[in-house]
Design an enzyme around this catalytic site. Structure first.
Site, PDB file in Angstrom:
ATOM      1  CB  SER A 151      -0.865  -0.022   1.262  1.00  0.00           C
ATOM      2  OG  SER A 151      -1.439   1.245   1.489  1.00  0.00           O
ATOM      3  CE1 TYR A 164      -4.470  -2.212   4.757  1.00  0.00           C
ATOM      4  CE2 TYR A 164      -3.474  -0.076   4.298  1.00  0.00           C
ATOM      5  CZ  TYR A 164      -4.035  -1.259   3.852  1.00  0.00           C
ATOM      6  OH  TYR A 164      -4.148  -1.494   2.498  1.00  0.00           O
TER       7      TYR A 164
HETATM    8  P1  NAP Z   1     -11.437  -6.169   0.511  1.00  0.00           P
HETATM    9  O1  NAP Z   1     -12.429  -5.937  -0.556  1.00  0.00           O
HETATM   10  O2  NAP Z   1     -11.756  -5.799   1.915  1.00  0.00           O
HETATM   11  O3  NAP Z   1     -10.986  -7.703   0.448  1.00  0.00           O
HETATM   12  C1  NAP Z   1     -10.105  -8.224   1.383  1.00  0.00           C
HETATM   13  C2  NAP Z   1     -10.064  -9.714   1.229  1.00  0.00           C
HETATM   14  O4  NAP Z   1      -9.252 -10.258   2.287  1.00  0.00           O
HETATM   15  C3  NAP Z   1     -11.447 -10.352   1.347  1.00  0.00           C
HETATM   16  O5  NAP Z   1     -11.607 -11.325   0.364  1.00  0.00           O
HETATM   17  C4  NAP Z   1     -11.405 -10.963   2.746  1.00  0.00           C
HETATM   18  O6  NAP Z   1     -12.216 -12.100   2.834  1.00  0.00           O
HETATM   19  C5  NAP Z   1      -9.936 -11.334   2.889  1.00  0.00           C
HETATM   20  N1  NAP Z   1      -9.610 -11.492   4.296  1.00  0.00           N
HETATM   21  C6  NAP Z   1      -9.692 -10.557   5.272  1.00  0.00           C
HETATM   22  N2  NAP Z   1      -9.388 -11.094   6.459  1.00  0.00           N
HETATM   23  C7  NAP Z   1      -9.094 -12.391   6.227  1.00  0.00           C
HETATM   24  C8  NAP Z   1      -8.728 -13.464   7.054  1.00  0.00           C
HETATM   25  N3  NAP Z   1      -8.622 -13.330   8.377  1.00  0.00           N
HETATM   26  N4  NAP Z   1      -8.491 -14.671   6.490  1.00  0.00           N
HETATM   27  C9  NAP Z   1      -8.634 -14.842   5.174  1.00  0.00           C
HETATM   28  N5  NAP Z   1      -8.991 -13.876   4.325  1.00  0.00           N
HETATM   29  C10 NAP Z   1      -9.238 -12.651   4.851  1.00  0.00           C
HETATM   30  O7  NAP Z   1     -10.071  -5.423   0.202  1.00  0.00           O
HETATM   31  P2  NAP Z   1      -9.346  -5.001  -1.177  1.00  0.00           P
HETATM   32  O8  NAP Z   1      -9.503  -3.555  -1.306  1.00  0.00           O
HETATM   33  O9  NAP Z   1      -9.735  -5.916  -2.279  1.00  0.00           O
HETATM   34  O10 NAP Z   1      -7.831  -5.248  -0.733  1.00  0.00           O
HETATM   35  C11 NAP Z   1      -7.026  -6.297  -1.217  1.00  0.00           C
HETATM   36  C12 NAP Z   1      -5.599  -5.999  -0.819  1.00  0.00           C
HETATM   37  O11 NAP Z   1      -5.166  -4.785  -1.433  1.00  0.00           O
HETATM   38  C13 NAP Z   1      -5.392  -5.814   0.684  1.00  0.00           C
HETATM   39  O12 NAP Z   1      -4.170  -6.404   1.063  1.00  0.00           O
HETATM   40  C14 NAP Z   1      -5.329  -4.310   0.831  1.00  0.00           C
HETATM   41  O13 NAP Z   1      -4.594  -3.934   1.973  1.00  0.00           O
HETATM   42  C15 NAP Z   1      -4.650  -3.906  -0.451  1.00  0.00           C
HETATM   43  N6  NAP Z   1      -4.874  -2.510  -0.854  1.00  0.00           N
HETATM   44  C16 NAP Z   1      -6.120  -2.117  -1.278  1.00  0.00           C
HETATM   45  C17 NAP Z   1      -6.307  -0.793  -1.698  1.00  0.00           C
HETATM   46  C18 NAP Z   1      -7.650  -0.301  -2.189  1.00  0.00           C
HETATM   47  O14 NAP Z   1      -7.781   0.915  -2.490  1.00  0.00           O
HETATM   48  N7  NAP Z   1      -8.668  -1.149  -2.319  1.00  0.00           N
HETATM   49  C19 NAP Z   1      -5.234   0.114  -1.692  1.00  0.00           C
HETATM   50  C20 NAP Z   1      -3.984  -0.325  -1.252  1.00  0.00           C
HETATM   51  C21 NAP Z   1      -3.817  -1.646  -0.840  1.00  0.00           C
HETATM   52  P3  NAP Z   1     -13.332 -12.214   3.998  1.00  0.00           P
HETATM   53  O15 NAP Z   1     -14.145 -10.966   3.951  1.00  0.00           O
HETATM   54  O16 NAP Z   1     -14.072 -13.442   3.661  1.00  0.00           O
HETATM   55  O17 NAP Z   1     -12.557 -12.299   5.262  1.00  0.00           O
END
Ligand code: NAP
Length: 251
Positions: A151, A164
């Site tokens: 991130s 985070y």
């Molecule tokens: P998201 O929509 O919240 O998805 C997160 C995923 O992680 C979900 O599928 C969730 O599944 C899974 N997860 C969370 N806790 C877990 C656990 N204890 N065990 C197994 N799986 C778990 O988030 P996203 O935005 O797609 O983010 C994906 C990645 O990109 C993350 O690492 C995030 O930090 C990074 N990121 C995102 C952004 C952004 O703008 N979206 C920016 C920078 C970095 P469940 O809900 O079933 O637990």
């Protein structure tokens, strides 16, 4: 030059957090590129929905692997890797995408329990997973690729992003240590990718006042996720990359 439409043909790729957001879109992208995708996540129904999306396009049949990365018993990770070994024998790639946001609060008032949870899922769980999956990656018939998810706040600390931000710095550290250990000794490549602001549930939680329509969709950064997972990026190792920049370069 003719582009290979199936750069992941016959490859087995594990995607964590495959039930929602970026992970779901990446799983579908990898399946469209020919991979058999193992869908790991906490919520079985969400993984089933991703499974159905892949099945609906008659792509290689995926596998659903419910697993909670909050698990702190290392033996569960060993058993998980054994189950993948029994079913597939090797792995050609891992997208370590699952993560949680925790709180947006100053360190002075940050909840101890939330801190522990974020560090467990975003750091310790990733470590345990990759530790036990490495033999399977090293058994890949050709090159294998590991992508850690970073991130912007994992490269420059920012107020109120608490655990985070710190967990993403640790993710970069994990990537660098592993990349250095594997340098010249393995065909496993290791890099980190910062997706940049992407329209998901996590983004909406972090920026509740933002209009989601103003944020790019996960689909927009998939060229970077595909490139880094495929043999086309065979000489890229130990790098901290930005998905948006990479996707633009590849366009
Ligand atoms: P998201 O929509 O919240 O998805 C997160 C995923 O992680 C979900 O599928 C969730 O599944 C899974 N997860 C969370 N806790 C877990 C656990 N204890 N065990 C197994 N799986 C778990 O988030 P996203 O935005 O797609 O983010 C994906 C990645 O990109 C993350 O690492 C995030 O930090 C990074 N990121 C995102 C952004 C952004 O703008 N979206 C920016 C920078 C970095 P469940 O809900 O079933 O637990």
């Amino acid at each position: 030059m003719v582009e290979n439409a199936q750069p992941l043909a016959d490859r087995v790729i594990l995607v964590t957090g495959a039930g929602y957001g970026i992970g779901r879109t990446a799983a579908l992208t990898y399946a469209r590129a020919g991979a058999t995708v193992i869908l790991l996540g906490r919520t079985q129904e969400a993984l089933n929905d991703t499974y159905d999306l892949i099945e609906a396009e008659s792509l290689p049949q995926p596998a659903v692997l419910p697993f909670d990365l909050e698990e702190s018993d290392e033996d569960k990770y060993r058993l998980l890797a054994e189950a993948i070994d029994e079913n597939f024998g090797h792995l050609d790639g891992v997208l370590l995408n699952a993560g949680v946001l925790g709180q947006r609060a100053p360190l002075q008032t940050y909840h101890w329990e939330t801190w522990q949870k974020v560090m467990q899922i975003n750091v310790n769980g990733q470590f345990a997973l990759i530790k036990h999956l490495l033999p399977l990656l090293q058994a890949a018939p050709a090159d294998a690729s590991v992508i850690f998810t970073s991130s912007s706040v994992g490269r420059q600390g920012r107020a109120y992003w608490g655990a985070y931000s710190v967990s993403k710095f640790a993710t970069e550290g994990l990537m660098q240590v592993l990349a250095d250990e594997l340098e010249n000794t393995s065909q496993v490549r290791v890099n980190s990718l910062n997706p940049g602001g992407t329209r998901t549930t996590m983004r909406a939680m972090a920026y509740p006042a933002e209009d989601p329509a103003s944020v790019p969709e996960a689909e927009d950064i998939m060229p970077a996720y595909l490139y880094l997972m495929s043999p086309q990026s065979g000489d890229i190792h130990g790098q901290a990359l930005n998905a948006r920049d990479l996707a633009e370069t590849l366009a």
